[in-house]
Scaffold this motif. Structure first.
Motif, short mmCIF file in Angstrom:
data_model
loop_
_atom_site.label_atom_id
_atom_site.label_comp_id
_atom_site.label_asym_id
_atom_site.label_seq_id
_atom_site.Cartn_x
_atom_site.Cartn_y
_atom_site.Cartn_z
N UNK A 1 0.85 -1.20 0.00
CA UNK A 1 0.00 0.00 0.00
C UNK A 1 0.89 1.25 0.00
N UNK A 2 0.28 2.38 -0.31
CA UNK A 2 0.96 3.67 -0.27
C UNK A 2 2.25 3.62 -1.10
N UNK A 3 3.33 4.18 -0.56
CA UNK A 3 4.57 4.27 -1.33
C UNK A 3 5.76 4.08 -0.41
N UNK A 4 6.86 3.62 -1.00
CA UNK A 4 8.13 3.60 -0.27
C UNK A 4 8.73 5.00 -0.23
N UNK A 5 9.47 5.26 0.82
CA UNK A 5 10.29 6.47 0.85
C UNK A 5 11.52 6.25 -0.05
N UNK B 1 5.94 18.38 5.42
CA UNK B 1 5.29 18.26 4.11
C UNK B 1 5.96 17.22 3.23
N UNK B 2 7.23 16.94 3.47
CA UNK B 2 7.96 16.03 2.57
C UNK B 2 7.68 14.56 2.87
N UNK B 3 6.95 14.27 3.95
CA UNK B 3 6.71 12.87 4.32
C UNK B 3 5.97 12.12 3.20
N UNK B 4 6.46 10.92 2.92
CA UNK B 4 5.84 10.08 1.90
C UNK B 4 4.66 9.32 2.51
N UNK B 5 4.89 8.76 3.67
CA UNK B 5 3.83 8.13 4.46
C UNK B 5 3.95 8.68 5.87
N UNK B 6 2.94 8.42 6.68
CA UNK B 6 2.90 9.11 7.98
C UNK B 6 3.57 8.33 9.10
N UNK C 1 14.69 18.84 -2.25
CA UNK C 1 14.76 19.89 -3.26
C UNK C 1 13.63 19.72 -4.28
N UNK C 2 13.01 20.83 -4.62
CA UNK C 2 11.93 20.79 -5.61
C UNK C 2 12.44 20.20 -6.92
N UNK C 3 11.65 19.31 -7.50
CA UNK C 3 12.01 18.79 -8.83
C UNK C 3 11.94 19.90 -9.88
N UNK C 4 11.09 20.89 -9.62
CA UNK C 4 10.83 21.92 -10.63
C UNK C 4 11.70 23.16 -10.48
N UNK D 1 1.34 16.36 7.88
CA UNK D 1 2.35 15.66 7.07
C UNK D 1 1.89 15.51 5.62
N UNK D 2 2.85 15.59 4.70
CA UNK D 2 2.66 14.99 3.39
C UNK D 2 2.19 15.84 2.24
N UNK D 3 2.16 17.15 2.33
CA UNK D 3 1.59 17.96 1.24
C UNK D 3 2.60 18.35 0.16
N UNK D 4 3.84 17.91 0.31
CA UNK D 4 4.86 18.16 -0.73
C UNK D 4 5.82 16.97 -0.70
N UNK D 5 5.30 15.80 -0.93
CA UNK D 5 6.03 14.56 -0.66
C UNK D 5 7.34 14.45 -1.44
N UNK D 6 8.28 13.73 -0.86
CA UNK D 6 9.54 13.49 -1.55
C UNK D 6 9.45 12.20 -2.36
N UNK D 7 10.30 12.10 -3.37
CA UNK D 7 10.34 10.91 -4.21
C UNK D 7 11.35 11.09 -5.32
N UNK D 8 11.65 9.99 -5.99
CA UNK D 8 12.63 10.06 -7.08
C UNK D 8 12.00 10.49 -8.41
N UNK D 9 10.69 10.29 -8.55
CA UNK D 9 10.02 10.55 -9.81
C UNK D 9 9.31 11.90 -9.76
N UNK D 10 9.72 12.85 -10.60
CA UNK D 10 9.07 14.17 -10.59
C UNK D 10 7.59 14.12 -10.92
N UNK D 11 7.15 13.06 -11.57
CA UNK D 11 5.73 12.96 -11.91
C UNK D 11 4.87 12.61 -10.71
N UNK D 12 5.48 12.02 -9.70
CA UNK D 12 4.69 11.56 -8.55
C UNK D 12 5.20 12.11 -7.23
N UNK D 13 6.03 13.13 -7.29
CA UNK D 13 6.51 13.73 -6.04
C UNK D 13 6.85 15.19 -6.27
#
Lengths: 564, 155
Positions: A146-150, A528-533, A515-518, A496-508
């Motif tokens: 479920x959810x996503x890995x950090x 805000x960077x939390x992927x899961x709580x 650092x912002x992908x954009x 938590x979680x309104x600007x999640x971190x991740x490797x894929x700019x399309x999903x984070x």
């Protein structure tokens, strides 16, 4: 701002420090030079970031919409501590309604957000509970589907947990088998008290996990701060300075290294030019407009505040909010649905005293067991039950009784309770979100956030199960009565979680370094960077992530893209 | 504190009398405890409460200034159903006035939030009898965390 006196950390400010503070304040209106790093928000993550960056030699400016609070303002030593804690010092800004707050539209949320605006941020009113996330929390998709890995592991964050625990002064006991081996807390645990020992023995009989709770509350004198005196008023502000707040643990060092902290500064928007952040527009308490230029902008305004700033920073290039190519800015808000289970015992446990803060924790039912009908779990933290007014009013898990038997019910409850607080893991849901309200604004006209949040079915099943198990814990410990509150509205401490971190700019929104992908010179370091709580109190993880992010920022500073 | 939220605490005599009457209904003299009215929830203790919570004054005044208290129980039930905020203010003012009274503190055995001398947090208080033995048994039961996949793959 230090008003009405020159006391700081319980002592008179040295004249040099005082002069520096005054120079900073007078500096605000006249000089708007470019900082290496602009930080928005002077709370947990902002304080940690500012101290590290300033000690590394970077010029740092921080904009904080609240002010400094002297410990003498806190009501814990006054008889009115319980009633001011329900208004002026209540953690929900809508009820508190102070000038330094911003309003929230809470019409469409099951849980009311809690926070504090001031130097030290929400730490001023938090409980000080400081557990790390568990290894499985970083790999929820891999382990539970479920959810996503950090994009990082517990092992990667572990050194930063250890370093921030040393910075704030965590009290606890080494060796908790809920975690992989490593350095334990720097200070011995706080006293458990009679009630917690009863429950620890009960868990021993049941064969269930329990452990002394790590708290960012001093059990010993530490780095010039005094230890806890067990007053039980941690959530009204710590009069002793024993509870770690960054106005005590980080800002003095940051300021000594040249960081400039501007209070009463409300950020309207982050400004961009040619694809890079150039600084932020802000308004002072009188509504005067300012611009702070910076090479790098770091958002540390909590999960609601950071999303609000990004969503308010629209341009023709970013019509849906700055750094929002993923469409996830403001989304996946998580707030930890919370329940409490209170056991009432025959003997007087003096349960109006102690750290508040938790005494012990349990991770017995933390991990997924599919036979329960839900995924993930909850961390339990045991707390005292509060003062006489709290126990006499029909609040939390208590029943009300008026008339002659009021006295009997009060006698049964007051001083005789122990309460398990159950933080259930809150799975991310893109429909739970922060938006900008159509009409609501703060006192200087900056559009305010609207909170849209529904408790999911998994969370409800999870809490029902944990309430049942926590009730078993209380009964085994000898409670003659158990009171439960299955879902508390005013429990949204963990934003938590309104600007999640991740490797894929399309999903984070941000990468593994915050650092912002954009926008490559725009960072987020708060929750805000939390992927899961996870199901743990998040401040320790926010702190560790913030330190990791700014350390990487300094290491990579020569390759950091900045405006010309 | 009144400056903090900008409201001057002031309620009229009718409101004070109503609070005392309702207070005696909700918290009457019984089981060795005095009634709320005799502890001054409409007089001196109300002033104590409003000094810290001036925001309660307009809510109390709005709910009680013209209250008809022929049937107190019915009045309280209707107030709770029709105006929960005012009902909350009335019950808080009564409960707070009562339980902030030093005489009530004495009767319920509450010394206040008394700071313990820091020196008292010695080894005996921190490492209570049996704590380390119990903790050792938790460790003996083994790790309770779930190992995660090879960290090197993602770090």
């Amino acid at each position: 701002m230090l008003r009405g006196g020159e006391l700081y950390m319980g002592k008179r400010l040295p004249s040099v420090a005082l002069a520096r503070r005054r120079r900073q304040e007078s500096h605000v209106a006249t000089k708007q030079d470019r900082a290496d790093v602009l930080i928005v928000g002077a709370g947990a993550s902002g304080g940690i970031a500012a101290r590290y960056l300033a000690e590394a030699g970077l010029s740092v400016v921080c904009l904080e919409q609240g002010r400094w609070h002297d410990r003498s303002e806190f009501r814990g030593t006054s008889p009115d501590w319980e009633i001011t804690g329900r208004k002026q010092w209540f953690p929900n800004p809508t009820i508190r309604g102070l000038a330094q707050d911003y309003p929230l539209n809470e019409d469409e949320t099951d849980i009311a957000p809690l926070m504090f605006n001031g130097v030290g941020g929400s730490l001023i009113l938090y409980a000080g509970v400081w557990p790390r996330m568990l290894p499985s929390d970083f790999k929820v998709r891999t382990l539970d589907g479920v959810a996503d890995d950090w994009p990082l592991t517990y092992e990667e964050l572990q050194p930063y947990y250890e370093r921030t625990e040393a910075q704030v002064g965590v009290s606890g006991l080494e060796g908790d088998p809920a975690y992989p081996p490593g350095a334990g807390p720097p200070l011995p645990p706080l006293p458990l008290g009679t009630g917690a020992m009863k429950i620890a023995r009960a868990h021993d009989r049941l064969g269930w996990h329990w452990w002394p709770e790590p708290n960012a509350i001093l059990s010993r004198p530490y780095q010039g701060r005094r230890p806890c005196v067990q007053s039980g008023t941690c959530q009204q502000g710590c009069n002793e300075g024993a509870k770690a707040t960054t106005d005590l643990t980080h800002w003095p060092m940051a300021i000594d290294h040249g960081a400039r902290l501007i209070t009463g500064a409300r950020v309207r928007r982050v400004v961009t030019e040619n694809g890079l952040a150039t600084g932020a527009e802000w308004l002072d308490e009188d509504g005067n407009e300012h611009f702070q230029s910076a090479s790098v902008v770091v958002l540390a305004a909590n999960s609601i505040g950071t999303a609000r700033i990004l969503l308010n920073s629209t341009t023709s290039a970013w019509p849906d909010g700055l750094a929002n190519s993923s469409g996830l800015v403001g989304r996946r808000l998580m707030m930890h649905p919370f329940a409490s289970v209170t056991g009432l015992f025959d003997e007087n446990l003096e349960s109006w005293q102690g750290q508040f803060g938790c005494s012990i924790e349990s991770f017995e039912f933390y991990e997924t067991d599919e036979s329960r009908g839900f995924v993930r779990g909850a961390k339990w933290g045991l707390a005292p039950t509060g003062g006489p007014i709290n126990m006499a009013l029909p609040a939390r898990a208590g029943e009300s009784e008026w008339g002659p038997d009021h006295h009997l019910l009060f006698r049964e409850r007051f001083g005789r309770g122990q309460s398990w607080g159950l933080f259930g893991e809150d799975l991310p849901n893109e429909d739970n979100r922060i938006e900008i309200d159509d009409t609501l604004t703060d006192p200087v006209g900056i559009p305010a956030p609207k909170v849209i949040y529904k408790v999911g079915e998994n969370s409800r099943k999870l809490l029902d199960f944990h309430i049942e198990k926590a009730s078993e814990s209380m009964i085994e410990a000898g409670a003659h009565k158990v009171e439960t509150d299955s879902l508390m509205r005013y429990s949204g401490w963990h934003l938590l979680g309104t600007a999640r971190m991740g490797d894929d700019p399309a999903t984070s929104v941000v990468d593994r370094w915050g650092r912002s992908h954009d926008i490559p010179n725009l960072y987020a370091v708060d929750g805000s960077v939390f992927v899961t709580s996870s199901g743990t109190n998040p401040t320790s993880t926010i702190a560790a992530l913030a330190l990791r992010t700014v350390e990487h920022m300094v290491e990579e500073r020569y390759s950091q893209e900045v405006p010309v | 504190m009144s400056d903090a939220i900008g409201i001057r605490p002031s309620v009229g005599e009718n409101t004070r009398r109503a609070l005392e009457t309702i207070g005696d209904h909700l918290i009457p003299e019984a089981h060795g405890m005095p009634s709320a009215g005799t502890m001054g929830v409409g007089t001196t203790q109300l002033d104590v409460v409003l000094a810290s919570r001036p925001d309660l004054a307009p809510l109390l005044e709005g709910a009680l200034a013209d209250a008809k208290l022929d049937d107190i129980g019915d009045f309280v039930r209707r107030l709770e159903a029709e105006d929960p905020e005012a009902h909350g203010a009335v019950t808080l003012a009564i409960v707070a006035g009562y339980y902030m009274h030093p005489e009530v503190h004495e009767l319920i055995g509450y010394p206040g939030q008394v700071p313990k001398d820091a020196q008292r947090l010695g080894e005996r208080e921190i490492y209570q009898e049996g704590l380390m033995d119990l903790a050792a048994k938790v460790i003996e039961r083994g790790p309770v965390y779930r190992p995660t996949p090879n960290p090197d793959e993602t770090s």
